[in-house]
Design an enzyme around this catalytic site. Structure first.
Site, PDB file in Angstrom:
ATOM      1  N   ASP A  14      30.333  52.730   6.886  1.00 18.84           N
ATOM      2  CA  ASP A  14      29.125  51.935   6.637  1.00 18.84           C
ATOM      3  C   ASP A  14      28.221  52.672   5.657  1.00 18.84           C
ATOM      4  O   ASP A  14      28.226  53.905   5.576  1.00 18.84           O
ATOM      5  CB  ASP A  14      28.385  51.635   7.941  1.00 18.84           C
ATOM      6  CG  ASP A  14      27.870  52.883   8.651  1.00 18.84           C
ATOM      7  OD1 ASP A  14      28.651  53.863   8.761  1.00 18.84           O
ATOM      8  OD2 ASP A  14      26.711  52.881   9.086  1.00 18.84           O
ATOM      9  N   GLU A  42      27.223  54.917  11.541  1.00 14.37           N
ATOM     10  CA  GLU A  42      26.554  56.209  11.438  1.00 14.37           C
ATOM     11  C   GLU A  42      25.169  56.072  10.824  1.00 14.37           C
ATOM     12  O   GLU A  42      24.218  56.755  11.247  1.00 14.37           O
ATOM     13  CB  GLU A  42      27.407  57.176  10.614  1.00 14.37           C
ATOM     14  CG  GLU A  42      26.959  58.633  10.691  1.00 14.37           C
ATOM     15  CD  GLU A  42      25.842  58.999   9.718  1.00 14.37           C
ATOM     16  OE1 GLU A  42      25.218  60.058   9.923  1.00 14.37           O
ATOM     17  OE2 GLU A  42      25.604  58.237   8.742  1.00 14.37           O
TER      18      GLU A  42
END
Length: 384
Positions: A83, A143
């Site tokens: 991500d 994250e």
């Protein structure tokens, strides 16, 4: 030049194409459809490098990818995330650029390049006949937004490992990250009482004034000597210009170097008391990531430095940083952790995000050497 580095350089064009594909796809954390597409592509590329498909672990719609190589006890975990922070289109219709040896694009530095470096490094070991039995590659999907759905997976996969290698972007000049602060997040909701600001303000309880009192109190909770920062970040109060505010809100970011300081700040935050008679505080939040202390990384960094020297790679540098990563979780459960092994470049989360492409082969070779070294020293490989 070592043979391993030469082979990494020989795969340079392939690696650049894979980085380009992932950067062009774009994968902002808050767009679950985009993160799903990114997971599909990471899985496809990873299967090509590693010869096996990952397990896809979806939690609240977020796809985390796990390659557990071999059936033996877990020895090494390699951590990455797919991500990124940029909303789709932030870099215009074509987010990718590779000019004069510099890669630019959303997430290229943090941390798309690190994923592909990890895959190639592991592929080079496979081609050398090195058994990766006991190695896990975990690529998470959240994250950048706190790892709330992946923390338990990270900790369970890392449990019992000899080492965790984190492919987060490097520090300036390629420095590895051997210390990270722990993080805590808080939100203070303040309840007052509304009243007409002109006719009868004395009947109100001004949540905005209470917010001001709390800002001053929160500002005193940091400790510069210990490296503790407690920072009010997002503030809000009131609804209209002629109304005493009935509601206010403060968000707080806390960074600490030690677990003791994290606990101290948490206690002090939850002990805050309203100053205005009748005002109410509702305090939410707490520790998010434990600190990654230097003690968790120093031995691995020293070993990395020796391996780099023996292989003729450039000397390594190390640094402590205030930002946190998933490496905080592995260190928090007692696993030696070396972070910042990913791309060399700069501009994470900024509009000058970039990667120095000529540094990629050496970083790839370094990771391969570190993984092999841990397997050898654990007795899972024949000494060579």
């Amino acid at each position: 030049m070592t043979e391993l580095l030469a082979r990494a350089e020989g795969r340079f064009d392939e690696l650049i194409k894979d980085i380009e594909a992932l950067v062009r796809l774009e994968s902002p954390s808050d767009d679950l459809e985009a993160v799903g597409r990114s997971a599909d592509l990471v899985a496809e590329i990873g299967e090509r490098y590693l010869g096996s498909a990952p397990e896809r672990v979806e939690v609240d719609g977020r796809p985390h990818l796990v390659w557990r190589l071999g059936d033996g006890p877990r020895r090494v975990i390699v951590l990455a995330h797919h991500d990124t922070v940029w909303p789709i289109g932030s870099w215009g219709p074509d987010p990718w650029s590779f000019t004069d040896g510099v890669i630019r694009g959303p997430g290229c530095f943090d941390m798309i390049t690190g994923i592909v470096q990890a895959l190639l490094g592991m592929r080079l070991l496979i081609e050398d006949g090195v058994s990766l039995d006991g190695v896990t590659l975990l690529v998470t999907a959240d994250e950048e937004v706190g790892s709330k759905t992946s923390r338990s997976l990270i900790e369970s996969e890392a449990a019992g490992c000899r080492a965790a290698f984190v492919l987060e972007a490097s520090g300036p000049g390629g420095a590895l990250k051997i210390e990270r602060k722990g993080t805590s997040d808080y939100q203070i909701n303040i309840n007052g009482r509304a009243a007409h600001a002109g006719l009868e303000p004395e009947k109100g309880i001004n949540a905005g004034v209470e917010l001001a009192h709390q800002l001053l109190a929160i500002n005193e909770l940091g400790d510069s000597d210990l490296g503790t920062t407690v920072t009010p970040t997002v503030l809000s109060a009131g609804t209209t210009t002629n109304t005493v505010p009935a509601k206010a809100m403060i968000k707080v970011d806390c960074r600490v170097r030690s677990a003791a300081e994290q606990q101290r700040v948490d206690h002090d935050m939850h002990a805050l008391q309203a100053v205005l008679p009748g005002a109410e505080l509702i305090i939410e939040g707490g520790p998010n990531r434990p600190p990654l202390p230097a003690s968790a990384a120093t031995a691995l960094f020293d070993r990395a430095q020796q391996l780099a020297t023996d292989a003729g790679l450039d000397p390594l540098q190390s640094m402590a940083v205030g930002g946190a990563s998933d490496g905080n979780f592995t260190a928090g459960i007692g696993v030696p952790t070396l972070d910042g092994l990913g791309a060399v470049g700069g501009g994470a989360h900024a509009d000058d995000e970039h990667v120095e492409a000529d540094k990629i082969p050496a970083r790839t070779a370094l990771l391969a050497l570190l993984i092999k070294d841990q397997l050898v020293s654990r007795g899972t490989l024949d000494q060579q």
